[in-house]
Motif scaffolding. Sequence first.
Motif, PDB file in Angstrom:
ATOM      1  N   PHE A 209     -68.914 -76.603 -16.904  1.00 52.72           N
ATOM      2  CA  PHE A 209     -67.606 -77.096 -17.294  1.00 52.72           C
ATOM      3  C   PHE A 209     -66.548 -76.079 -16.878  1.00 52.72           C
ATOM      4  N   SER A 210     -65.301 -76.549 -16.742  1.00 50.08           N
ATOM      5  CA  SER A 210     -64.188 -75.679 -16.371  1.00 50.08           C
ATOM      6  C   SER A 210     -63.483 -75.193 -17.626  1.00 50.08           C
ATOM      7  N   ASP A 211     -62.977 -73.985 -17.554  1.00 46.92           N
ATOM      8  CA  ASP A 211     -62.333 -73.390 -18.712  1.00 46.92           C
ATOM      9  C   ASP A 211     -61.466 -72.233 -18.234  1.00 46.92           C
ATOM     10  N   SER A 212     -60.735 -71.634 -19.153  1.00 47.06           N
ATOM     11  CA  SER A 212     -59.935 -70.462 -18.831  1.00 47.06           C
ATOM     12  C   SER A 212     -60.304 -69.323 -19.766  1.00 47.06           C
ATOM     13  N   VAL A 213     -59.944 -68.136 -19.381  1.00 46.77           N
ATOM     14  CA  VAL A 213     -60.154 -66.971 -20.229  1.00 46.77           C
ATOM     15  C   VAL A 213     -59.022 -65.988 -19.957  1.00 46.77           C
ATOM     16  N   ALA A 214     -58.545 -65.344 -21.005  1.00 48.44           N
ATOM     17  CA  ALA A 214     -57.467 -64.364 -20.899  1.00 48.44           C
ATOM     18  C   ALA A 214     -58.000 -62.993 -21.272  1.00 48.44           C
ATOM     19  N   GLY A 215     -57.572 -61.970 -20.558  1.00 44.69           N
ATOM     20  CA  GLY A 215     -58.037 -60.644 -20.920  1.00 44.69           C
ATOM     21  C   GLY A 215     -57.625 -59.578 -19.934  1.00 44.69           C
ATOM     22  N   TYR A 216     -58.352 -58.464 -19.993  1.00 43.89           N
ATOM     23  CA  TYR A 216     -57.999 -57.259 -19.261  1.00 43.89           C
ATOM     24  C   TYR A 216     -59.133 -56.882 -18.297  1.00 43.89           C
ATOM     25  N   VAL A 217     -58.754 -56.547 -17.074  1.00 49.39           N
ATOM     26  CA  VAL A 217     -59.735 -56.109 -16.079  1.00 49.39           C
ATOM     27  C   VAL A 217     -60.343 -54.780 -16.510  1.00 49.39           C
ATOM     28  N   GLN A 218     -61.678 -54.702 -16.442  1.00 43.85           N
ATOM     29  CA  GLN A 218     -62.376 -53.456 -16.753  1.00 43.85           C
ATOM     30  C   GLN A 218     -62.806 -52.736 -15.479  1.00 43.85           C
ATOM     31  N   SER A 219     -63.338 -53.486 -14.517  1.00 45.45           N
ATOM     32  CA  SER A 219     -63.770 -52.901 -13.247  1.00 45.45           C
ATOM     33  C   SER A 219     -63.897 -54.017 -12.222  1.00 45.45           C
ATOM     34  N   PHE A 220     -63.855 -53.636 -10.930  1.00 43.75           N
ATOM     35  CA  PHE A 220     -63.931 -54.621  -9.851  1.00 43.75           C
ATOM     36  C   PHE A 220     -64.851 -54.095  -8.755  1.00 43.75           C
ATOM     37  N   ASP A 221     -65.817 -54.923  -8.367  1.00 50.54           N
ATOM     38  CA  ASP A 221     -66.728 -54.603  -7.274  1.00 50.54           C
ATOM     39  C   ASP A 221     -66.327 -55.485  -6.096  1.00 50.54           C
ATOM     40  N   ALA A 222     -65.602 -54.906  -5.133  1.00 46.92           N
ATOM     41  CA  ALA A 222     -65.074 -55.678  -4.012  1.00 46.92           C
ATOM     42  C   ALA A 222     -66.175 -56.237  -3.134  1.00 46.92           C
ATOM     43  N   GLU A 223     -67.275 -55.501  -2.978  1.00 41.42           N
ATOM     44  CA  GLU A 223     -68.358 -55.957  -2.106  1.00 41.42           C
ATOM     45  C   GLU A 223     -69.080 -57.162  -2.712  1.00 41.42           C
ATOM     46  N   LYS A 224     -69.363 -57.108  -3.994  1.00 37.88           N
ATOM     47  CA  LYS A 224     -70.067 -58.214  -4.659  1.00 37.88           C
ATOM     48  C   LYS A 224     -69.117 -59.330  -5.086  1.00 37.88           C
ATOM     49  N   ARG A 225     -67.782 -59.115  -4.937  1.00 38.68           N
ATOM     50  CA  ARG A 225     -66.773 -60.104  -5.308  1.00 38.68           C
ATOM     51  C   ARG A 225     -66.887 -60.488  -6.780  1.00 38.68           C
ATOM     52  N   ARG A 226     -67.058 -59.472  -7.606  1.00 44.98           N
ATOM     53  CA  ARG A 226     -67.154 -59.668  -9.042  1.00 44.98           C
ATOM     54  C   ARG A 226     -66.249 -58.675  -9.765  1.00 44.98           C
ATOM     55  N   PHE A 227     -65.756 -59.083 -10.928  1.00 47.26           N
ATOM     56  CA  PHE A 227     -65.076 -58.098 -11.774  1.00 47.26           C
ATOM     57  C   PHE A 227     -65.434 -58.344 -13.231  1.00 47.26           C
ATOM     58  N   GLU A 228     -65.399 -57.244 -13.978  1.00 53.12           N
ATOM     59  CA  GLU A 228     -65.687 -57.300 -15.415  1.00 53.12           C
ATOM     60  C   GLU A 228     -64.379 -57.460 -16.168  1.00 53.12           C
ATOM     61  N   PHE A 229     -64.421 -58.278 -17.191  1.00 51.57           N
ATOM     62  CA  PHE A 229     -63.210 -58.761 -17.843  1.00 51.57           C
ATOM     63  C   PHE A 229     -63.404 -58.703 -19.348  1.00 51.57           C
ATOM     64  N   ARG A 230     -62.440 -58.132 -20.093  1.00 50.23           N
ATOM     65  CA  ARG A 230     -62.547 -57.997 -21.549  1.00 50.23           C
ATOM     66  C   ARG A 230     -61.485 -58.846 -22.229  1.00 50.23           C
ATOM     67  N   THR A 231     -61.919 -59.699 -23.163  1.00 51.24           N
ATOM     68  CA  THR A 231     -60.972 -60.515 -23.904  1.00 51.24           C
ATOM     69  C   THR A 231     -60.234 -59.673 -24.946  1.00 51.24           C
ATOM     70  N   SER A 232     -59.250 -60.280 -25.565  1.00 53.52           N
ATOM     71  CA  SER A 232     -58.433 -59.579 -26.549  1.00 53.52           C
ATOM     72  C   SER A 232     -59.255 -59.029 -27.704  1.00 53.52           C
ATOM     73  N   ASP A 233     -60.362 -59.720 -28.057  1.00 55.70           N
ATOM     74  CA  ASP A 233     -61.186 -59.271 -29.172  1.00 55.70           C
ATOM     75  C   ASP A 233     -62.401 -58.462 -28.715  1.00 55.70           C
ATOM     76  N   GLY A 234     -62.439 -58.050 -27.445  1.00 56.82           N
ATOM     77  CA  GLY A 234     -63.464 -57.115 -26.995  1.00 56.82           C
ATOM     78  C   GLY A 234     -64.694 -57.699 -26.352  1.00 56.82           C
ATOM     79  N   ARG A 235     -64.771 -59.029 -26.156  1.00 56.62           N
ATOM     80  CA  ARG A 235     -65.934 -59.618 -25.497  1.00 56.62           C
ATOM     81  C   ARG A 235     -65.835 -59.442 -23.986  1.00 56.62           C
ATOM     82  N   ILE A 236     -66.979 -59.321 -23.320  1.00 63.11           N
ATOM     83  CA  ILE A 236     -67.019 -59.033 -21.887  1.00 63.11           C
ATOM     84  C   ILE A 236     -67.455 -60.270 -21.100  1.00 63.11           C
ATOM     85  N   PHE A 237     -66.705 -60.583 -20.056  1.00 59.19           N
ATOM     86  CA  PHE A 237     -67.054 -61.637 -19.111  1.00 59.19           C
ATOM     87  C   PHE A 237     -67.315 -61.013 -17.742  1.00 59.19           C
TER      88      PHE A 237
END
Length: 628
Positions: free
Chosen positions: A31-59
């Motif tokens: 399903f499609s959805d949105s998420v709001a938060g803060y960038v923690q780190s970005f891996d340009a080669e793997k095209r992935r980044f870690e993302f933290r929501t306002s309450d501290g959960r990691i995506f």
Amino acid sequence: MTIGDSVQSSVTQTATTQQDTSETNAISFSFSDSVAGYVQSFDAEKRRFEFRTSDGRIFQIRLKGGTYAYLVRNLGEPYLDATGQIDSMLEPGRFLYVYGTYYPQENAHVFEAQFLLFVGRKTDEFTFEKQNWWIHQLSEIARFYRKAQFGTGPIDYKDYRTTINLSGARPLDNYVQETDTISRLVYGFASAFMLTGEDEFLEVAEKGTEYLRDHMRFFDRDENIVYWYHGINVKGAREEKLFSSEFSDDYDAVPAYEQIYALAGPIQTYRVTGDPRILNDANLTIDLFDRFFLDKERGGYYSHLDPITLDPLSPSLGENTGKKNWNSVGDHAPAYLINLVLATRDPRFEKMLEDTFDTITNHFQDYDNSPFVQEKFLQDWSPDRQHMWQQNRGVVGHNLKIAWNLMRMYGSKPKPEYEKLARRIAEEMPKVGLDVQHGGWYDVMERARSHGDERYRFAFHDRKAWWQQEQGILAYLILNGVLGDEEYLRLARESSAFYNAWFLDHDDGAVYFNVFANGMPYLLGTERFKGSHSMSMYHSSELCYLSAVYSNLLIFKKPMDFYFKPEPGGFKDNILYVSPDILPPGRVKISAVTIDGKPYDNYDADDLSVKLPESDVRVKVMVTLQPI
């Protein structure tokens, strides 16, 4: 917590459920959805980044070949593409929104980004904190409603319609003009003039005020009071006055909030013009409140009157007999009373304002039973938890609105009980009314948890209304501006980001009524309209006005200009009071005044007052306020 746990939380929040048929995979559909938060780190080669929501959960977010990005933009501004800058902008600490698709896979969970929405060009930038952001937004909203209601020709309130659709189109025949929606429109245009000095905005406000006085006001000579009709039913060339309310919750009664909001636009106009007729209407309407709505024994204002006897205890009122609520008690303050105090400094209005907030702190707190305030009452102030649709439910926006209005009052009356209740609401509401994954504030929640339930559930849905977002933004902006807590600033920023990211209608103009939990517009029924019994121009303009004031003057220390156009001899002793809100003493001063474009020096910088020159014609006053 894993991405699977996070999405499971989202699915629970948005009431999307499915029978679990797998022991190893809690969710077995995409399903499609949105998420709001803060960038923690970005891996340009793997095209992935870690993302933290306002309450501290990691995506863990995966970029795909077609992922695009853009920047939050204000009304009237062009689309700002940032696709080519994605890699350089995914810096640690940056706040943004990700919209994409969740794909469940065996032993893995992938959230794939369709697009990214950045809230500033720089990592620590929030574009809506620019000095003129809210002023520009209010100008654009005013232009939308000017064209929607009156076209491009002369401003004639016979053309006004309560209902306008998404693009601003109006019904042609047989319509009701509601008093409160006109008044709220007038408030918006008066506020727009105060921030921009555009004379056409004041023309709309003054003509609207005159129309209200000529068509919706009733002066009862026997009782020496003023009350306001619910509206006018226009059938061709014929006007049918509607004294009692036509709205379902208040049908065949005179609700206090309709009388309250009838004053909102005229009083904001009075701040600009000093028209003594408006002040007289205010005094006579407050006489109505004090003689007929006020409970003289127990305090507070009743919510409804019988339209014939003006008796709040009449059995004809049915479920509204002898009731009190937030609207009848507290709405006086933001709708007109604070602005009346600012314009006049009249002790009568100051006392009424203080009594309003004392009543709230004395009766609305109910923290032994719920994180929400109690906002509906019987005659003796015992809780009313069976009233119509509200039952034992809390309106998130009403709680937040109490907090920011307490803080406004705190500027002149720094009572500990005001600060204590405002801080308590500010602490509790993010736990129960804030969407910590998508951002934004919910609508109506159950005040109590069901047996064995760990969460407070939605009363009806998880959509988010524009006016509820206003309350969240202003609550934490004003709390931060007055008290300075950095946590309040964070919540103000996140609330402002959600509103500016998802509520601005860049296609047709103005703002959407409702969005889904993930920010996408909800465009069904009356919630697709830009004008209705519930929506005119009030909340969007109040948000712009007060956000500009508190962001610039108290938080980021930037000067502001304010405009007035007083009638000759309109204000008492020819003194114009220019404080834009009830600000804490010593935080702002006048740094310059011009009259008709020429420098003028007869003012008291610290008192925030201008001694107007003797004149037989109206003059245009611009006052520059400087943070201290």
